[in-house]
Each structure stands twice: as C-alpha cells, then as structure tokens.
Design an enzyme around this catalytic site. Structure first.
Site, mmCIF file in Angstrom:
data_model
loop_
_atom_site.group_PDB
_atom_site.id
_atom_site.type_symbol
_atom_site.label_atom_id
_atom_site.label_comp_id
_atom_site.label_asym_id
_atom_site.label_seq_id
_atom_site.Cartn_x
_atom_site.Cartn_y
_atom_site.Cartn_z
ATOM 1 N N ARG A 29 0.843 -1.191 0.000
ATOM 2 C CA ARG A 29 0.000 0.000 0.000
ATOM 3 C C ARG A 29 0.881 1.245 0.000
ATOM 4 N NH1 ARG A 29 -5.049 1.690 0.441
ATOM 5 N NH2 ARG A 29 -5.755 3.219 1.949
ATOM 6 N N THR A 55 -11.025 1.228 -6.991
ATOM 7 C CA THR A 55 -10.350 -0.030 -6.658
ATOM 8 C C THR A 55 -10.741 -1.192 -7.578
ATOM 9 O OG1 THR A 55 -10.321 0.700 -4.364
ATOM 10 C CG2 THR A 55 -9.826 -1.588 -4.723
ATOM 11 N N THR A 70 -5.463 -0.594 -5.811
ATOM 12 C CA THR A 70 -6.212 0.666 -5.966
ATOM 13 C C THR A 70 -5.320 1.864 -6.240
ATOM 14 O OG1 THR A 70 -7.949 2.007 -4.946
ATOM 15 C CG2 THR A 70 -6.173 1.304 -3.504
ATOM 16 N N GLU A 112 -4.128 8.345 -2.457
ATOM 17 C CA GLU A 112 -4.325 7.533 -1.257
ATOM 18 C C GLU A 112 -4.280 8.330 0.045
ATOM 19 O OE1 GLU A 112 -4.585 4.523 -3.005
ATOM 20 O OE2 GLU A 112 -5.970 4.223 -1.355
ATOM 21 N N SER A 142 -7.458 1.435 5.247
ATOM 22 C CA SER A 142 -8.113 1.001 4.017
ATOM 23 C C SER A 142 -9.287 0.092 4.343
ATOM 24 C CB SER A 142 -7.101 0.219 3.177
ATOM 25 O OG SER A 142 -7.734 -0.385 2.076
ATOM 26 N N SER A 143 -10.236 0.017 3.422
ATOM 27 C CA SER A 143 -11.321 -0.960 3.571
ATOM 28 C C SER A 143 -10.994 -2.279 2.883
ATOM 29 C CB SER A 143 -12.617 -0.415 2.964
ATOM 30 O OG SER A 143 -13.019 0.745 3.626
#
Ligand SMILES: *[C@@H]1O[C@H](CO)[C@@H](O)[C@H](O)[C@H]1NC(C)=O
Ligand SMILES: *[C@@H]1O[C@H](CO)[C@@H](O)[C@H](O)[C@H]1NC(C)=O
Ligand SMILES: *[C@@H]1O[C@H](CO)[C@@H](O)[C@H](O)[C@H]1NC(C)=O
Ligand SMILES: *[C@@H]1O[C@H](CO)[C@@H](O)[C@H](O)[C@H]1NC(C)=O
Ligand SMILES: *[C@@H]1O[C@H](CO)[C@@H](O)[C@H](O)[C@H]1NC(C)=O
Ligand SMILES: *[C@@H]1O[C@H](CO)[C@@H](O)[C@H](O)[C@H]1NC(C)=O
Ligand SMILES: *[C@@H]1O[C@H](CO)[C@@H](O)[C@H](O)[C@H]1NC(C)=O
Length: 558
Positions: free
Chosen positions: A108, A384, A402, A423, A442-443
């Site tokens: 990420r 995403t 994403t 982000e 994040s989800s």
C-alpha cells in the site's frame, strides 16, 4: 508359460483400452467428477473484465503460479479499468500456497517524507468520488514493489512474461470498454488537464463505438519494468520522470521516497467463521471490519435467506445497525508500524466476544442518531479493483489493488503514462497526524476462506463500500446457500459515514418502507460507480469463478 505371458499381455492391453475409453467419456478426467457447465476442473481467475481474467488464465495454463496469474491480470486491469487501479497505486495480497500457508504482501502507498503537516486541514467536507487533480494527495506508489516481492516468493514464470500480454494490448489498442468509457466521460478539462489530454486528446469527446484506445507511453514504461526489473521504477529512469511530473502537479514525492519504499510480508490474521478459517490482512487493511460484521450477523444463526417482509426487515435492520457500530470503530484501523498500541484494539474487534457485545446492544425495534455511534468524519469513497485466483496446484491469491478515487488523484504523468493515486485522502477523518512513511487505513479485505474440503478466494472493490459488498456476498453464499453468482448479485445495502442507508436500485420495495419506519434514512445508492465482488471457489473438485456483473466482469478458467 509363453502362452500365459501372451494372455496377460492381451489382458493388459484390453484394460488399457477400457481405461482410455472411460477417460474419453469422462472428459479426459477419469478420476475427477463431471463439473457442471460454466465451472472448471483445474484453475480459474476472476478479474474485473473478461480480457484480464483470460490473460491471467493463460498465464496459469502456461505453468504460472497463482501469483503469476494475479500479477498479469492486475497489469491488464491497469489499462482495461485504468480509473480503478494501476502501477501508480498500491495493493494488498493474501497468498495461500499449495500446502495451505498464508502470507500477506502489503504494498500500500505510504506518506512521502515531506508530507505537509497541515494536509488534513484541506480534507474535503463531503465525499467526492472523482479525482480533484491536486498532487498533494499522492502517496508513494507501492504496486510494482508488491509485484516484485510476490513474484520473488511465489513466481514460477519469468517476470517479463507477466507483462507481455498487457504491453501488446496497450500498443495495439482495443475498443473502449463500457465502464472505462463512463469514467472517461466524467473527466473535467479544467480540474484534471493532464488526464483530459491523455484520454480525450484534441477532440474532447469519446466515441465508444469507434475509438480504439491505446496506452503507448504506459506500454514503454511497462516494457522497461519488464526488461529491467522494478528498480527502474524506484531508482532509475522512471523514478526521475515520475518525481518531476508529480512535483509539477503539486505533489511532494521525492527520489528518496521511491528508493526507500519496501513492500512487506506479514502473517495473515485468521478468524474462525463456521467450518471455515478466514484469512485476512491485518490493519491498515479493513479485514477486521469485515470479520466484525460477519461475527455479529453469525450470532443471529440464520440458516436461509429471509423470505417474508418481516424477516427481511429484521435481517436488514440488524445488518444496518451492525454497520453503524462498525463504522464508528473505523478509527481502530491504523498502520501498525506507527501506532502499535492500537493494533491490540483492532485485533479485539475480530473476537467473538466483541461481536457478542455489539449484538447485545442492537435493538430490533430502533436505531439511533449518528452521534450515538461515535462516527469520525471520514470520507466515503469509490474505486479499486480485485482479482481472485485459484491455480492448479491448489495455491490461491486474493489481491485488491487501488489508486483510490476514480482516476486516483487525476494526475497523469505525461512522461511515463502512469496515473497517480490519491491515497493520502484516506487519512481524512481517521487521524490527527500523518507521519512520513505511514500507510493510510483502508477498507480493502482480500480474503481466503478454507475448510477441510473447500476453498473460497474473494475480495471486493468499491472504496468504503467494500465491507458491505463482501459481507453480503459471504452471508448470502455461505449461510443462505445461494450460488456464488446469486450471492454476488444480491442487491447491496451500504451504510455511509453519516449513517444514511444507501440501497441499490433493485432492493426490495417493501423493506425500503419498513426500514424507513424504523427510523433509518434511506437513499438510492449512486450507481455511476459500482462496488464489485470477484470470487473463485473450489468445491467437490469443481471450480466456480464469478466476476461481478456490476462492472460487466467475466471470469476465465480451464
Ligand atoms: C479527432 O477527430 C478527428 C476528426 O473527426 C479524428 O480523425 C481523430 O481520430 C480524432 N482524434 C481522437 C484522439 O479521437
Ligand atoms: C536497464 O538495465 C541496463 C543494464 O542493467 C542498463 O544499462 C540500462 O540503462 C537500464 N535501462 C534503464 C531505462 O534504466
Ligand atoms: C527498506 O529496506 C531497506 C533494505 O533493507 C532499508 O535500508 C530501508 O531503510 C527500508 N526502507 C524503509 C522505509 O523502511
Ligand atoms: C422495543 O422492544 C422492547 C423489548 O424488546 C420494548 O420493551 C420496547 O417498548 C420497544 N420499543 C418500541 C419503541 O417499540
Ligand atoms: C461512544 O464513545 C463513548 C465514550 O467513549 C462510549 O461510552 C460509548 O459506548 C461509545 N458508543 C458506541 C456506540 O460505541
Ligand atoms: C427506496 O428508497 C429510496 C429512498 O427513498 C428510493 O430512492 C428508492 O427508489 C426506493 N427503492 C425502491 C425499490 O423503492
Ligand atoms: C452499475 O450497475 C448498475 C446495475 O448493474 C448499472 O445499471 C450501472 O450502469 C452500473 N454503473 C456503471 C458505471 O457501470
């Protein structure tokens, strides 16, 4: 003696012939069951588009690992759905090897070292699904380091082979896919000029039927990475070009940020879920939120889909309440490398006892004002992509990737063809301070569920809607016994950051009314961008793969 030998020889020959005939009758798989139409015997890939699922499948068929197939499918998604993901973003891999060991590869984006300490003051008040063209939200892209790490640990085919199909497609071009075309139409010339120039060119219109879209610059970049390895992106020519373009757009990315970026490998969190073990990434991923929803709902012990209006109302009321409580706990999802004391609190929410406590506070006949749930002012978001892969050797990959908003930051790097992420806006409403190197919450929750005899690889796209999309698919499939396809197609219900209940167009009209009567604020979910679930399941020797129709997806296998 000789006669006996001849006899045995002919017997053997007859037996061989018999086996061959049986094998032909049973579709060349004498020991495997006959799988229903549309399912596969060996392996499958579920990506956002048919083309990318096929590219992943071809890689598997050539002897690639699940990771190889996933990387190839993600690279392809970067041009088929460039508004959703790409090498200017980051990703989260959940990888199960053929002996059942699971690792998380986290690539990420991180906050750059020069991140503006006042950045959070410019968080928007209301959610906007679309990029605003400002480079200040750009995090250090981790995507390629993630692929490199995953390939180093699990790759079978040469690195460059994973890039070739996408490079070819990017150069030859293809008719603009429906979903990409819809996103392109929303590009604003004034807000995001570089993006407008890249996608609309001199004419400013998209003719979806006639226009062949190509990605020449990106193809050059991918070719360099394919041939020279990841370092060209993080310390070489691409790094220099990217940093220049990002700084020009108001971003603070530096060469040092790129050079020091590392993907990390960690253990998965394991949550028991009935007969399954569910493997999810730890924070900053949203896996813990998904497990909390499932654990709350599991306690209601529903064995089949609710049928009557009363049953449906009860189910959806509880589901919505579970989400209101869970959304109020989002602040516990943080980067463990920066807020290590918080990680225990995040772990707690995956425990049954925690879910039991919340369930006991859910009343079947009322809801509460937003303040009650201690919601933070986080921003709802969309975007995403997700790829699920199951390879022939039983290894599996769930990877969610994403660039955050639709077209990320809206900053297109002209010299590399890369669209940069946004982000850092995921920190909005979730923290008071951003540290350099920190990953935003994040989800994303790429998950692998395994029982003694079954394996389910699943994940979703859709920003803050990811948790609902995944919970809905899992509840409808695992507990209500709907097929994977039906479970994914079930109308979705989201609860937004202000506790509004957003329902998809085909949600039950009767329940719409009864939920309102219970005090919920209902609205129609905006479907100009959809959340999607892509999943692959192996059950009784057959593999079922489903890509969400909301993004016109199709899976592929063999
Ligand atoms: C712009 O329009 C012209 C004339 O219709 C056409 O030839 C050209 O291909 C278009 N360019 C793009 C990028 O669509
Ligand atoms: C690719 O690698 C080769 C050899 O390692 C090097 O000479 C070349 O400059 C690199 N190309 C780029 C674009 O960095
Ligand atoms: C990444 O790893 C390298 C080599 O292990 C190390 O020198 C560097 O400090 C790491 N970067 C970060 C941001 O932790
Ligand atoms: C809600 O249900 C509880 C018992 O479950 C009952 O005591 C209460 O009066 C009900 N409240 C309303 C507003 O119906
Ligand atoms: C909200 O926060 C207060 C104070 O920390 C706490 O007592 C209360 O239980 C919280 N509410 C919910 C719904 O978690
Ligand atoms: C449900 O309620 C919402 C909000 O009032 C409305 O927009 C939507 O059309 C309703 N859906 C159905 C299927 O009636
Ligand atoms: C989202 O899904 C709905 C229902 O399938 C569809 O009508 C809508 O066009 C989709 N939106 C996009 C942007 O594709």
């Amino acid at each position: 003696m000789a006669k006996t030998k001849v006899y045995i020889f002919y017997c053997f020959l007859a037996l061989l012939l018999f086996i061959t005939i049986i094998a032909v009758i049973f579709n060349n798989h004498p020991l495997e069951p006959a799988c229903p139409n549309g399912t596969f015997h060996n392996a499958a890939v579920a990506a956002d588009t048919r083309k990318c699922s096929e590219i992943g499948r071809d890689i598997l068929q050539r002897g690639g690992s699940a990771v190889d197939g996933a990387i190839a499918a993600l690279l392809c998604t970067g041009i088929m759905n460039p508004q959703s993901a790409g090498i200017g973003g980051g990703s989260m891999f959940t990888v199960m090897d053929s002996s059942g060991n699971v690792n998380i590869i986290n690539s990420r984006e991180t906050a750059p070292s020069n991140v503006n300490p006042d950045l959070l003051n410019s968080c928007r008040r209301s959610s906007n699904m679309f990029a605003d063209g400002n480079g200040k939200w750009i995090g250090v892209p981790g995507e390629i380091r993630g692929y490199e790490m995953a390939h180093k640990l699990y790759g079978k085919l040469p690195w460059a082979d994973l890039f070739q199909p996408t490079i070819k497609l990017a150069r030859e071009g293809f008719p603009i896919p429906l979903v990409q075309g819809k996103a392109i139409k929303k590009i604003d010339k004034n807000q995001t000029p570089s993006l407008w120039e890249a996608f609309l060119g001199e004419n400013g219109t998209v003719n979806q039927e006639t226009r062949n879209i190509t990605f020449e610059k990106l193809a050059d970049t991918l070719e360099m990475i394919a041939n020279n390895g990841s370092d060209v992106f993080y310390t070489g020519k691409i790094a220099e070009d990217l940093v220049r373009d990002v700084q020009e757009a108001g971003g603070v990315l530096t060469l040092e940020d790129l050079a020091s970026y590392n993907a990390t490998v960690t253990d998965a969190w394991v949550v028991p879920m009935g007969e399954y073990q569910m493997y999810i990434p730890p924070p900053p991923s949203g896996g813990a939120l998904l497990s909390l929803i499932l654990n709350i709902m599991k306690g209601y012990q529903m064995k089949s889909s609710p049928q009557s209006t009363d049953q449906k109302t009860q189910f959806y009321h509880r589901y919505v309440e579970a989400f209101k409580y869970t959304n109020g706990l989002k602040k516990r999802i943080v980067d463990p490398n920066f807020k290590s004391e918080e990680i225990k609190k995040a772990k707690q929410i995956t425990e049954d006892s925690f879910a039991d406590r919340i369930r006991s506070r859910i009343s079947d006949n009322r809801t509460h004002d937003p303040e009650y749930y201690n919601l933070t002012s986080y921003l709802d978001s969309m975007g995403t992509t997700h790829v699920s892969v199951l390879a022939g050797d039983g290894s599996a990959v769930a990877v969610t990737s994403t660039i955050n908003h639709i077209f990320g930051s809206g900053v297109y790097s002209r010299s590399t063809g890369i669209i940069l992420n946004s982000e850092l806006s995921d920190f909005c409403g979730m923290t008071d301070k951003i540290s350099p190197g920190e990953q935003p919450p994040s989800s994303m929750a790429p998950a692998v569920l395994k029982s003694d005899s079954e394996i389910l690889v699943i994940g979703a796209s859709g920003g803050s809607r990811i948790t609902s999309a995944l919970a809905s698919a899992l509840i409808n499939h695992l507990w209500f016994g709907n097929s994977l396809k039906e479970a994914i197609a079930t109308p979705l219900v989201f609860v937004d950051s202000k506790t509004s209940v957003e329902v998809e167009l085909h949600f039950y009209k009767d329940v719409n009314m009864t939920l309102k009567a219970l005090g919920h604020l209902l609205k129609l979910a905006d479907d100009s961008y959809n959340s999607t679930v892509n999943a692959v399941e192996k059950k009784g020797g057959c593999i079922c793969a489903e890509s969400d129709d909301r993004k016109r997806g199709e899976a592929a296998g063999y």
